[in-house]
Write an enzyme that holds these catalytic residues in place. Structure first.
Site, PDB file in Angstrom:
ATOM      1  N   ASP A   1      -8.790 -52.012   2.793  1.00  0.00           N
ATOM      2  CA  ASP A   1      -9.862 -51.180   2.930  1.00  0.00           C
ATOM      3  C   ASP A   1     -10.925 -50.967   2.520  1.00  0.00           C
ATOM      4  O   ASP A   1     -10.850 -51.056   0.903  1.00  0.00           O
ATOM      5  CB  ASP A   1      -8.864 -49.568   3.217  1.00  0.00           C
ATOM      6  CG  ASP A   1      -8.663 -49.391   4.922  1.00  0.00           C
ATOM      7  OD1 ASP A   1      -9.476 -49.819   5.459  1.00  0.00           O
ATOM      8  OD2 ASP A   1      -7.922 -48.587   5.314  1.00  0.00           O
ATOM      9  N   THR A   2     -12.013 -50.938   2.647  1.00  0.00           N
ATOM     10  CA  THR A   2     -13.468 -50.908   2.479  1.00  0.00           C
ATOM     11  C   THR A   2     -14.056 -49.616   3.146  1.00  0.00           C
ATOM     12  O   THR A   2     -14.251 -49.031   4.261  1.00  0.00           O
ATOM     13  CB  THR A   2     -14.349 -52.137   2.643  1.00  0.00           C
ATOM     14  OG1 THR A   2     -13.581 -53.188   1.753  1.00  0.00           O
ATOM     15  CG2 THR A   2     -15.547 -52.033   1.425  1.00  0.00           C
ATOM     16  N   VAL A   3     -15.407 -49.841   2.289  1.00  0.00           N
ATOM     17  CA  VAL A   3     -16.231 -49.058   3.146  1.00  0.00           C
ATOM     18  C   VAL A   3     -18.044 -49.375   3.389  1.00  0.00           C
ATOM     19  O   VAL A   3     -18.209 -50.167   1.767  1.00  0.00           O
ATOM     20  CB  VAL A   3     -17.312 -47.553   2.672  1.00  0.00           C
ATOM     21  CG1 VAL A   3     -15.623 -46.544   3.329  1.00  0.00           C
ATOM     22  CG2 VAL A   3     -16.877 -47.209   1.389  1.00  0.00           C
TER      23      VAL A   3
END
Length: 565
Positions: free
Chosen positions: A358-360
């Site tokens: 997960d990343t932004v």
């Protein structure tokens, strides 16, 4: 926990004249827009958003993770980057891990404290403001919006609440637990519940007041080392205090009149460029129509070739030689493209190690024409789940991407950066020697090994199929992943792609997972795009005088939005 997530609404692209931000969280977008209105530039606003997302989406990003930045200077046309990824502890050698009984076949748990690498994000935030910022706002002012959100609290949004719960459960299943600063009464916050994080507010406040030493030395550094060592890790104060960002020159390739810019290794931006170069050899790509069986077949085969090259050659350039020039030569992609047959899947293509994350991702373009493309991540959800005492953030587990295979280009070593999945991108017109490149877009799609595949799909949606930024993000996507359990490639097709396409791809020999629906659609990544003008619009004649209208889109697979003024 319901996995149902209906995609029933539609939205138009956001249009504005002065400045625009796009992120996966509306409150973070507001924080970034506020910085632009107060005289900050795209770099200032990007860092403000990064900090706001650290508060509001701790299951994807944070101070304990890494960050990468690409910045386009509106005055000079120069594009520069910052690699804000951290190194492994110096004591983390293959001999040390083998001495503990670990091997390539039996590595540590992905959430193990041994997989915590030095967090590079705080230094990257400071360096982005110092090198590329307007110099009109102090670091304290840039970070003030995030501090307010952490101190006063914010209601947790829907997709974030789902992933918060999912990653807490994943840690639990591995015998780990998330530090209490990121829970309410021992539980993950529910959709709509107000979450406060006073410990993180204090950490961000100190970073604003004292800069990098506030994080890499003193109270916070000691707390990081303590929690890692209490859980069997080997990081030292020296590992933290010696960390520094690396200012880098981006790499790029040209495709049909546009140039895509990515950061060089140890990140996987190279994969996006290799993929685009291979696809350039298929002029019939557009003919079958968007997401047709021919289009997806060629795309999938090109991903397999590009990803295989990356796993063979991509590592930390301070430890290994990465043959960038040879890989990016058009002759190399022409040779690779010849392996693709239109009516049958390729025989075995050898890949490397793979794990999810997960990343932004977020982007900003300001009124001076500067563009900032920025990505920040703790890798797999909360990373290790370890929360340093009174600090309010979790530590990444990026070391899970190292190989324990001796001689592998990405083999674990002390003071080495792992193969990195997070990549921001910029798009300009094709370069002419006499003129500066004109910024066309800041774009990105987060989501581990999906990222280069996402970059190219949304780019082709605009360049080949004339979609606006919002349409380009809304369109159903494909995710090609290697399944190490079955030693096969799997083609995941999102809901909205025709069943006939899935059937035809299976006939050609692909393993197909169709349709992917609800929260499972997270695997296709979450993207943001801001374009300068409507150069992607095939129905109008483009003039040589570039439009100043900004067009922005935000991914429906996330909670966020684009905002402008």
């Amino acid at each position: 926990m319901s996995t149902d997530l209906p995609f029933s609404s539609r939205r138009s692209p956001v249009l504005c004249l002065h400045g625009c931000v796009a992120s996966s969280q509306p409150l973070a977008s507001v924080v970034g827009l506020d910085i632009l209105k107060r005289g900050g530039n795209a770099a200032d606003a990007a860092v403000a958003i990064a900090a706001a997302l650290a508060v509001t989406e701790p299951c994807s990003t944070g101070l304990g993770g890494d960050a990468f930045c690409l910045f386009y200077n509106g005055n000079t046309g120069e594009i520069r980057g910052i690699n804000g990824s951290g190194h492994s502890p110096r004591a983390l050698t293959l001999d040390f891990l083998e001495g503990l009984g670990y091997s390539a076949e039996a590595p540590p748990s992905v959430f193990d404290a041994l997989n915590v690498t030095v967090p590079g994000a705080p230094a990257c935030w400071c360096d982005t403001v110092q090198l590329f910022g307007s110099q009109k706002l102090s670091m304290q002012e840039v970070l003030s919006g995030a501090v307010d959100l952490a101190e006063e609290g914010f209601p947790v949004v829907e997709v974030t609440a789902y992933h918060w719960t999912k990653w807490v459960a994943a840690l639990g299943e591995s015998g780990k637990e998330l530090g209490g600063d990121l829970l309410i009464g021992g539980d993950s916050p529910k959709h709509g519940q107000v979450f406060k994080n006073t410990a993180m507010a204090q950490t961000i406040k100190e970073l604003g007041e004292r800069g990098k030493p506030a994080f890499y030395q003193g109270r916070v550094a000691q707390a990081i080392v303590d929690v890692i060592n209490q859980n069997g890790g080997v990081m030292t104060l020296e590992d933290l205090s010696s960390h520094g960002s690396e200012v880098v020159s981006p790499i790029s390739t040209e495709y049909k009149g546009v140039r895509l810019w990515e950061l060089p290794p140890n990140g996987q931006g190279l994969v996006a460029l290799l993929l685009l170069n291979i696809l350039e050899n298929f002029p019939q790509l557009k003919a079958g129509g968007h997401n047709s069986s021919d289009y997806i077949h060629v795309f999938v085969e090109a991903v397999r070739l590009a990803q295989t090259d990356a796993f063979r050659y991509l590592g930390d350039p301070t430890h290994v030689t990465v043959p960038l020039e040879s890989l990016l030569a058009k002759s190399h992609s022409q040779e690779r493209a010849q392996h693709i047959s239109m009516d049958r899947v390729m025989e075995r293509v050898e890949p490397g190690l793979l794990t999810g994350s997960d990343t932004v991702y977020f982007c900003v373009i300001d009124s001076q024409g500067n563009g900032c493309s920025f990505v920040n991540s703790t890798y797999m959800g909360f990373g290790s789940g370890l929360v340093p005492k009174d600090c309010g953030f979790s530590l990444q587990n990026r070391g899970a991407n190292f190989s324990l295979q001796r001689g592998h280009i990405n083999c674990v070593a002390g003071g080495k950066r792992p193969y990195h999945t997070i990549i921001p991108a910029l798009l300009t017109d094709s370069l002419t020697s006499s003129e500066k490149p004109q910024l066309l877009a800041a774009l990105g799609v987060m989501g581990a090994f999906m990222q280069p595949q996402g970059h190219i799909q949304v780019l082709l949606n605009m360049v080949e199929f004339g979609m606006n930024p919002q349409q380009a993000l809304d369109a159903p996507r494909v995710f090609v992943q290697y399944d190490d359990k079955t030693d096969q490639w799997l083609v995941n097709l999102e809901e909205g792609i025709d069943q006939e396409v899935a059937v035809e791809l299976r006939r050609r020999g692909h393993r197909v997972n169709w349709p992917v629906t609800g929260h499972e659609r997270a695997q296709f990544g979450r993207g943001q795009i801001i374009t300068v003008g409507d150069w992607w619009n095939h129905s109008i004649t483009q003039t040589n005088s570039p439009s100043r209208v900004l067009w922005a889109g935000s991914d429906p697979r996330a909670d966020g939005c684009a905002q402008g003024y």
